[in-house]
Design a protein around this motif. Structure first.
Motif, PDB file in Angstrom:
ATOM      1  N   VAL A  86       0.830  -1.205   0.000  1.00  0.00           N
ATOM      2  CA  VAL A  86       0.000   0.000   0.000  1.00  0.00           C
ATOM      3  C   VAL A  86       0.868   1.260   0.000  1.00  0.00           C
ATOM      4  CG1 VAL A  86      -1.547   1.357   1.469  1.00  0.00           C
ATOM      5  CG2 VAL A  86      -2.048  -1.055   1.019  1.00  0.00           C
ATOM      6  N   GLU A  87       1.911   1.253   0.817  1.00  0.00           N
ATOM      7  CA  GLU A  87       2.781   2.422   0.905  1.00  0.00           C
ATOM      8  C   GLU A  87       3.538   2.639  -0.405  1.00  0.00           C
ATOM      9  OE1 GLU A  87       4.386   5.824   2.249  1.00  0.00           O
ATOM     10  OE2 GLU A  87       2.776   4.648   3.173  1.00  0.00           O
ATOM     11  N   LYS A  99      -4.723  11.515  -5.350  1.00  0.00           N
ATOM     12  CA  LYS A  99      -4.210  10.387  -6.130  1.00  0.00           C
ATOM     13  C   LYS A  99      -3.540   9.358  -5.222  1.00  0.00           C
ATOM     14  CE  LYS A  99      -3.563  12.732 -10.574  1.00  0.00           C
ATOM     15  NZ  LYS A  99      -2.575  13.130 -11.617  1.00  0.00           N
ATOM     16  N   ARG A 100      -2.886   9.829  -4.170  1.00  0.00           N
ATOM     17  CA  ARG A 100      -2.246   8.892  -3.243  1.00  0.00           C
ATOM     18  C   ARG A 100      -3.290   8.055  -2.507  1.00  0.00           C
ATOM     19  NH1 ARG A 100       1.834  13.129  -2.170  1.00  0.00           N
ATOM     20  NH2 ARG A 100       0.596  13.848  -0.388  1.00  0.00           N
ATOM     21  N   VAL A 101      -4.371   8.701  -2.063  1.00  0.00           N
ATOM     22  CA  VAL A 101      -5.440   7.958  -1.378  1.00  0.00           C
ATOM     23  C   VAL A 101      -6.082   6.961  -2.340  1.00  0.00           C
ATOM     24  CG1 VAL A 101      -7.685   8.155  -0.251  1.00  0.00           C
ATOM     25  CG2 VAL A 101      -5.881   9.795   0.289  1.00  0.00           C
ATOM     26  N   ALA A 107      -4.503  -0.511  -4.236  1.00  0.00           N
ATOM     27  CA  ALA A 107      -3.513  -1.490  -3.778  1.00  0.00           C
ATOM     28  C   ALA A 107      -4.120  -2.423  -2.733  1.00  0.00           C
ATOM     29  CB  ALA A 107      -2.293  -0.771  -3.205  1.00  0.00           C
ATOM     30  N   TYR A 108      -4.904  -1.869  -1.828  1.00  0.00           N
ATOM     31  CA  TYR A 108      -5.558  -2.670  -0.786  1.00  0.00           C
ATOM     32  C   TYR A 108      -6.507  -3.689  -1.407  1.00  0.00           C
ATOM     33  CZ  TYR A 108      -8.266  -3.630   3.491  1.00  0.00           C
ATOM     34  OH  TYR A 108      -8.895  -4.244   4.553  1.00  0.00           O
ATOM     35  N   ASN A 143      -2.398   3.928  10.921  1.00  0.00           N
ATOM     36  CA  ASN A 143      -1.970   5.305  11.175  1.00  0.00           C
ATOM     37  C   ASN A 143      -1.246   5.900   9.969  1.00  0.00           C
ATOM     38  OD1 ASN A 143      -3.065   5.374  13.740  1.00  0.00           O
ATOM     39  ND2 ASN A 143      -1.170   4.727  14.747  1.00  0.00           N
ATOM     40  N   SER A 144      -0.552   5.048   9.220  1.00  0.00           N
ATOM     41  CA  SER A 144       0.115   5.518   8.009  1.00  0.00           C
ATOM     42  C   SER A 144      -0.909   5.960   6.965  1.00  0.00           C
ATOM     43  CB  SER A 144       1.002   4.406   7.443  1.00  0.00           C
ATOM     44  OG  SER A 144       1.610   4.811   6.239  1.00  0.00           O
ATOM     45  N   VAL A 145      -1.985   5.172   6.823  1.00  0.00           N
ATOM     46  CA  VAL A 145      -3.057   5.556   5.900  1.00  0.00           C
ATOM     47  C   VAL A 145      -3.735   6.834   6.390  1.00  0.00           C
ATOM     48  CG1 VAL A 145      -5.281   4.871   4.921  1.00  0.00           C
ATOM     49  CG2 VAL A 145      -3.431   3.190   5.126  1.00  0.00           C
TER      50      VAL A 145
END
Length: 205
Positions: A86-87, A99-101, A107-108, A143-145
């Protein structure tokens, strides 16, 4: 043969430095393989893991207190792999927060649909609460998301949007896996629509 002679024959050679860690990894990988086949931690046994690893069941207890702790190690490994995927997708999406979200969402979902048994073990199989003081698995990844979502929506909305984001993706994945013959819309388009609606609801009210 005397008892003393028998002890000499059956005594296990002490592990060399590094061998213990390697055996632990082999045990976890064996459990991963078995759970990838079944998708159900309830079918896993230490005896089956020992047989696949090629060791005695007692050897597993040198590394894991019980079956629950072994399953937790498997989930931890798989969650780390999912978090890395995901990262990586978010990093490759460029500087636009939306776009990142969107990349995180795809990816998830891609990972979940590609490895359905693994996803069931992680998120739909029975979850055993951790011991007091031990954090839930996946907290760091969540938390990263959350940090990525905060860049795309107002700060006051970020916590709820991240939670709804995860719930929406999880529902999408589990329903598609449970009802594959339902006339679902295009997967990529459905994921895009979910992300757009969530972000728009936070930014436009």
């Amino acid at each position: 043969m005397t008892a003393e002679a028998q002890r000499k024959v059956t005594r296990r050679r002490p592990a060399r430095r590094g061998e213990g860690d390697r055996l632990r990894d082999e045990i976890v990988l064996a459990a991963c393989a078995l759970l990838n086949e079944s998708g159900d931690p309830g079918t896993l046994s230490l005896r089956a893991v020992a047989r696949k690893t090629g060791v005695a069941t007692t050897s597993i207890y040198l590394h894991f207190e019980d079956l629950t702790s072994l399953v937790r190690a498997v989930k931890s490994r798989w969650l780390d792999m999912l978090a890395d995927e995901v990262e990586a997708a978010a990093s490759e999406a460029g500087d636009d927060p939306r776009k990142r979200v969107r990349a995180i969402a795809h990816a998830y979902v891609d990972a979940a649909m590609r490895e359905p048994a693994r996803y069931r073990v992680l998120f739909t199989a029975e979850l055993t609460p951790p011991a007091p003081g031990v954090p839930y698995l996946g907290v760091q990844a969540y938390n990263s998301v959350l940090a990525r979502v905060r860049q795309a929506v107002p700060e006051a909305e970020a916590d709820m949007i991240t939670l709804q984001f995860w719930c929406g993706l999880h529902g999408l994945v589990t329903l598609r896996q449970a009802r594959p013959k339902f006339p679902w819309p295009d997967l990529e388009g459905q994921v895009d629509d979910l992300v757009t609606r969530l972000i728009d609801s936070a930014t436009h009210g």
